[in-house]
Write a protein that holds these residues in place. Sequence first.
Motif, PDB file in Angstrom:
ATOM      1  N   THR A 199      13.337   1.102  -8.472  1.00  0.00           N
ATOM      2  CA  THR A 199      14.025   1.128  -7.192  1.00  0.00           C
ATOM      3  C   THR A 199      12.972   0.994  -6.106  1.00  0.00           C
ATOM      4  O   THR A 199      11.925   1.630  -6.167  1.00  0.00           O
ATOM      5  CB  THR A 199      14.810   2.435  -6.981  1.00  0.00           C
ATOM      6  N   GLY A 200      13.226   0.145  -5.133  1.00  0.00           N
ATOM      7  CA  GLY A 200      12.274  -0.045  -4.049  1.00  0.00           C
ATOM      8  C   GLY A 200      11.061  -0.851  -4.488  1.00  0.00           C
ATOM      9  O   GLY A 200      10.912  -1.213  -5.655  1.00  0.00           O
ATOM     10  N   ASP A 201      10.206  -1.147  -3.517  1.00  0.00           N
ATOM     11  CA  ASP A 201       8.991  -1.909  -3.811  1.00  0.00           C
ATOM     12  C   ASP A 201       8.093  -1.141  -4.773  1.00  0.00           C
ATOM     13  O   ASP A 201       7.862   0.061  -4.592  1.00  0.00           O
ATOM     14  CB  ASP A 201       8.222  -2.208  -2.525  1.00  0.00           C
ATOM     15  N   THR A 202       7.598  -1.856  -5.787  1.00  0.00           N
ATOM     16  CA  THR A 202       6.774  -1.247  -6.826  1.00  0.00           C
ATOM     17  C   THR A 202       5.606  -2.155  -7.149  1.00  0.00           C
ATOM     18  O   THR A 202       5.779  -3.360  -7.304  1.00  0.00           O
ATOM     19  CB  THR A 202       7.607  -1.021  -8.110  1.00  0.00           C
ATOM     20  N   ASP A 233       0.820  -1.213   0.000  1.00  0.00           N
ATOM     21  CA  ASP A 233       0.000   0.000   0.000  1.00  0.00           C
ATOM     22  C   ASP A 233       0.854   1.264   0.000  1.00  0.00           C
ATOM     23  O   ASP A 233       0.393   2.337  -0.395  1.00  0.00           O
ATOM     24  CB  ASP A 233      -0.973  -0.007   1.173  1.00  0.00           C
ATOM     25  N   ALA A 234       2.120   1.151   0.428  1.00  0.00           N
ATOM     26  CA  ALA A 234       3.027   2.309   0.446  1.00  0.00           C
ATOM     27  C   ALA A 234       4.065   2.248  -0.673  1.00  0.00           C
ATOM     28  O   ALA A 234       4.938   3.110  -0.755  1.00  0.00           O
ATOM     29  CB  ALA A 234       3.725   2.379   1.795  1.00  0.00           C
ATOM     30  N   ALA A 235       3.978   1.246  -1.549  1.00  0.00           N
ATOM     31  CA  ALA A 235       4.968   1.065  -2.618  1.00  0.00           C
ATOM     32  C   ALA A 235       4.760   2.078  -3.742  1.00  0.00           C
ATOM     33  O   ALA A 235       3.699   2.714  -3.846  1.00  0.00           O
ATOM     34  CB  ALA A 235       4.858  -0.358  -3.174  1.00  0.00           C
ATOM     35  N   ASN A 236       5.773   2.218  -4.585  1.00  0.00           N
ATOM     36  CA  ASN A 236       5.615   3.002  -5.807  1.00  0.00           C
ATOM     37  C   ASN A 236       4.482   2.370  -6.609  1.00  0.00           C
ATOM     38  O   ASN A 236       4.368   1.146  -6.671  1.00  0.00           O
ATOM     39  CB  ASN A 236       6.904   2.958  -6.632  1.00  0.00           C
TER      40      ASN A 236
END
Length: 193
Positions: free
Chosen positions: A133-136, A46-49
């Motif tokens: 980059t990061g959770d998507t 829910d907070a991912a890109n």
Amino acid sequence: MTRLALLRHGHTEWNRAGRIQGRSDIPLDAEAQAELAATRLPAPWDAANLWSSPLLRASETARLVAGRAPQTSDALTEMNWGDWEGLRGVDLIADPDSGYRHIEDWSWAFRPPNGESPAEVWTRLRPWLDQLTGDTVAVCHIGIMRVILARAWGWDFDGPAPFKIKRNRLYIVDMTTLTALPDPVRLLTPEAP
């Protein structure tokens, strides 16, 4: 570590009729809108890109499950089905001269007339995937998901797929190693009373 969660868009009238949508911009039907409005992304997704295909059925699904507008990328647009777009797969498979095949009999080079092969879809996707980059979370189409998951599972469109794509589930790929987690994660729904 960069993880990618793939989510297929909700149903459209064409999905329910078995018509190949490809790049036609068909919106979600009312039933899908109501179903998706009652779901949400689980943590930490829910907070991912948040990304989606620019096609309405995908961007609308993203908005409904995430409660925010996604970024869009043309790379996530559905596979080009060329001359078969708008037709029904069952009709094409019934015609031995159509050239249509079930996915288990494709290959990376399988191409609908005037369309796009899975290998060409991968080439189109690769630059977008490489910049993550990061959770998507990517809300997209079954053709896009098949190509990414085929690479992640090491499947060459030969024989039964090692995965089954269902709606309202996140299919997670570790992008560092390009490997798929074996079990999808369900979207959250209201608890029954």
